[in-house]
Design a protein around this motif. Structure first.
Motif, PDB file in Angstrom:
ATOM      1  N   ASN A  32       1.568  -3.359  -1.332  1.00  0.00           N
ATOM      2  CA  ASN A  32       0.925  -3.303  -2.646  1.00  0.00           C
ATOM      3  C   ASN A  32       1.586  -4.297  -3.599  1.00  0.00           C
ATOM      4  O   ASN A  32       0.912  -4.986  -4.354  1.00  0.00           O
ATOM      5  N   ARG A  36      -0.086  -7.452  -5.578  1.00  0.00           N
ATOM      6  CA  ARG A  36      -0.031  -7.520  -7.043  1.00  0.00           C
ATOM      7  C   ARG A  36       0.238  -8.952  -7.506  1.00  0.00           C
ATOM      8  O   ARG A  36      -0.271  -9.392  -8.537  1.00  0.00           O
ATOM      9  N   PRO A  60      -0.754  -1.573   2.449  1.00  0.00           N
ATOM     10  CA  PRO A  60      -1.491  -1.365   1.194  1.00  0.00           C
ATOM     11  C   PRO A  60      -2.234  -0.031   1.198  1.00  0.00           C
ATOM     12  O   PRO A  60      -2.857   0.340   2.188  1.00  0.00           O
ATOM     13  N   PHE A  64      -4.465   1.429  -4.384  1.00  0.00           N
ATOM     14  CA  PHE A  64      -4.099   0.143  -4.978  1.00  0.00           C
ATOM     15  C   PHE A  64      -5.063  -0.956  -4.560  1.00  0.00           C
ATOM     16  O   PHE A  64      -5.598  -1.678  -5.392  1.00  0.00           O
ATOM     17  N   ALA A  65      -5.280  -1.090  -3.253  1.00  0.00           N
ATOM     18  CA  ALA A  65      -6.073  -2.221  -2.747  1.00  0.00           C
ATOM     19  C   ALA A  65      -7.527  -2.154  -3.195  1.00  0.00           C
ATOM     20  O   ALA A  65      -8.101  -3.160  -3.606  1.00  0.00           O
TER      21      ALA A  65
END
Length: 138
Positions: A32, A36, A60, A64-65
Protein backbone atom coordinates in the motif's frame (compact mmCIF):
# COMPACT_ATOMS: atom_id res chain seq x y z
CA UNK A 1 6.79 -3.23 -14.14
CA UNK A 2 5.31 -2.26 -17.50
CA UNK A 3 4.51 1.38 -18.17
CA UNK A 4 2.70 3.27 -20.90
CA UNK A 5 3.44 6.96 -21.34
CA UNK A 6 2.68 9.76 -23.72
CA UNK A 7 5.44 11.99 -25.06
CA UNK A 8 7.11 14.14 -22.43
CA UNK A 9 7.98 17.79 -22.62
CA UNK A 10 11.06 19.51 -21.28
CA UNK A 11 8.99 21.61 -18.86
CA UNK A 12 7.95 18.49 -16.90
CA UNK A 13 11.44 17.00 -16.59
CA UNK A 14 11.56 17.63 -12.81
CA UNK A 15 8.89 14.95 -12.19
CA UNK A 16 9.64 11.30 -12.93
CA UNK A 17 7.28 9.96 -15.64
CA UNK A 18 4.92 12.97 -15.69
CA UNK A 19 2.81 11.53 -18.54
CA UNK A 20 2.43 8.02 -17.13
CA UNK A 21 -0.92 6.55 -18.23
CA UNK A 22 -0.69 2.90 -17.21
CA UNK A 23 1.59 0.86 -14.98
CA UNK A 24 1.69 -2.90 -14.43
CA UNK A 25 3.20 -4.26 -11.23
CA UNK A 26 1.80 -7.79 -11.64
CA UNK A 27 3.23 -10.40 -9.30
CA UNK A 28 5.41 -7.82 -7.54
CA UNK A 29 5.92 -7.28 -3.79
CA UNK A 30 4.45 -3.74 -3.98
CA UNK A 31 2.66 -2.60 -0.80
CA UNK A 32 0.00 0.00 0.00
CA UNK A 33 2.85 2.38 0.86
CA UNK A 34 4.49 1.79 -2.49
CA UNK A 35 1.24 2.46 -4.33
CA UNK A 36 0.76 5.66 -2.33
CA UNK A 37 3.92 7.04 -3.97
CA UNK A 38 2.17 6.94 -7.37
CA UNK A 39 -0.25 9.60 -6.15
CA UNK A 40 2.34 12.26 -5.27
CA UNK A 41 3.13 14.88 -6.34
CA UNK A 42 -0.52 14.80 -7.32
CA UNK A 43 -0.61 17.76 -9.69
CA UNK A 44 2.19 16.52 -11.95
CA UNK A 45 2.16 12.73 -11.91
CA UNK A 46 -1.48 11.74 -11.66
CA UNK A 47 -2.85 14.00 -14.35
CA UNK A 48 -2.58 11.22 -16.96
CA UNK A 49 -2.56 8.03 -14.85
CA UNK A 50 -5.58 5.91 -15.85
CA UNK A 51 -4.71 2.29 -14.99
CA UNK A 52 -2.76 0.41 -12.31
CA UNK A 53 -2.40 -3.38 -12.62
CA UNK A 54 -1.57 -5.15 -9.35
CA UNK A 55 -2.89 -8.59 -10.27
CA UNK A 56 -1.36 -11.34 -8.08
CA UNK A 57 0.30 -8.78 -5.76
CA UNK A 58 -0.17 -10.22 -2.24
CA UNK A 59 0.27 -7.07 -0.14
CA UNK A 60 -2.09 -4.28 -1.30
CA UNK A 61 -5.41 -4.37 0.50
CA UNK A 62 -8.74 -3.98 -1.25
CA UNK A 63 -9.58 -0.95 0.90
CA UNK A 64 -6.46 0.90 -0.15
CA UNK A 65 -6.01 -0.28 -3.74
CA UNK A 66 -9.63 -0.14 -4.88
CA UNK A 67 -11.01 2.65 -2.69
CA UNK A 68 -8.30 5.00 -1.34
CA UNK A 69 -6.29 5.14 -4.58
CA UNK A 70 -9.38 6.33 -6.44
CA UNK A 71 -9.65 9.27 -4.02
CA UNK A 72 -5.92 10.02 -4.22
CA UNK A 73 -5.82 9.80 -8.04
CA UNK A 74 -9.07 11.36 -9.34
CA UNK A 75 -8.58 10.40 -13.02
CA UNK A 76 -7.81 6.75 -12.26
CA UNK A 77 -10.17 4.52 -14.25
CA UNK A 78 -8.97 0.98 -13.46
CA UNK A 79 -7.24 -0.64 -10.52
CA UNK A 80 -6.81 -4.20 -11.77
CA UNK A 81 -6.58 -6.79 -9.00
CA UNK A 82 -8.09 -9.68 -10.99
CA UNK A 83 -6.78 -11.20 -14.23
CA UNK A 84 -8.76 -10.37 -17.37
CA UNK A 85 -10.22 -13.88 -17.68
CA UNK A 86 -11.87 -13.56 -14.25
CA UNK A 87 -13.60 -10.25 -14.97
CA UNK A 88 -17.12 -10.27 -16.40
CA UNK A 89 -20.52 -11.90 -16.01
CA UNK A 90 -20.73 -15.62 -15.32
CA UNK A 91 -23.82 -17.81 -15.01
CA UNK A 92 -23.59 -20.56 -12.42
CA UNK A 93 -25.58 -23.81 -12.17
CA UNK A 94 -26.24 -23.36 -8.42
CA UNK A 95 -29.79 -23.73 -7.11
CA UNK A 96 -32.96 -24.08 -9.12
CA UNK A 97 -32.37 -20.84 -10.98
CA UNK A 98 -29.06 -19.93 -12.54
CA UNK A 99 -27.22 -17.20 -10.67
CA UNK A 100 -25.35 -14.37 -12.32
CA UNK A 101 -21.97 -13.58 -10.80
CA UNK A 102 -20.38 -10.30 -11.87
CA UNK A 103 -16.68 -9.75 -11.13
CA UNK A 104 -15.02 -6.37 -11.59
CA UNK A 105 -11.32 -5.63 -12.32
CA UNK A 106 -10.74 -4.22 -8.81
CA UNK A 107 -11.92 -7.47 -7.18
CA UNK A 108 -15.46 -6.42 -6.23
CA UNK A 109 -18.26 -8.81 -7.06
CA UNK A 110 -22.05 -8.98 -7.11
CA UNK A 111 -24.28 -12.03 -7.26
CA UNK A 112 -27.91 -12.06 -8.44
CA UNK A 113 -29.17 -13.74 -5.24
CA UNK A 114 -30.48 -11.64 -2.35
CA UNK A 115 -28.30 -12.98 0.51
CA UNK A 116 -24.51 -12.83 0.59
CA UNK A 117 -24.67 -11.12 -2.75
CA UNK A 118 -21.72 -8.72 -2.78
CA UNK A 119 -18.16 -8.44 -1.56
CA UNK A 120 -14.63 -8.51 -2.86
CA UNK A 121 -11.85 -10.95 -3.63
CA UNK A 122 -9.29 -10.48 -0.86
CA UNK A 123 -6.43 -12.09 -2.74
CA UNK A 124 -5.41 -14.60 -5.40
CA UNK A 125 -2.65 -17.17 -5.39
CA UNK A 126 -1.03 -18.98 -8.29
CA UNK A 127 0.18 -22.49 -7.54
CA UNK A 128 3.15 -24.21 -9.14
CA UNK A 129 0.82 -26.19 -11.40
CA UNK A 130 -0.70 -22.92 -12.66
CA UNK A 131 -3.98 -23.29 -10.75
CA UNK A 132 -5.44 -20.13 -9.18
CA UNK A 133 -7.43 -19.87 -5.97
CA UNK A 134 -8.46 -16.98 -3.76
CA UNK A 135 -10.09 -15.61 -0.64
CA UNK A 136 -13.29 -13.59 -0.66
CA UNK A 137 -14.96 -11.24 1.81
CA UNK A 138 -18.68 -10.65 1.59
Amino acid sequence: PTTTTTSSSSSSSSVLLPNLQSISMRRSPVTNGGLRHLAFPREQRTRHLKEIDITFCPHPTYAFAALALRRLIPGLEVVRRLPEWLVGVFETPFGEEKERHVYFADGAFEFSRERESSGYVRGLRVHVAGDVDGDVDG
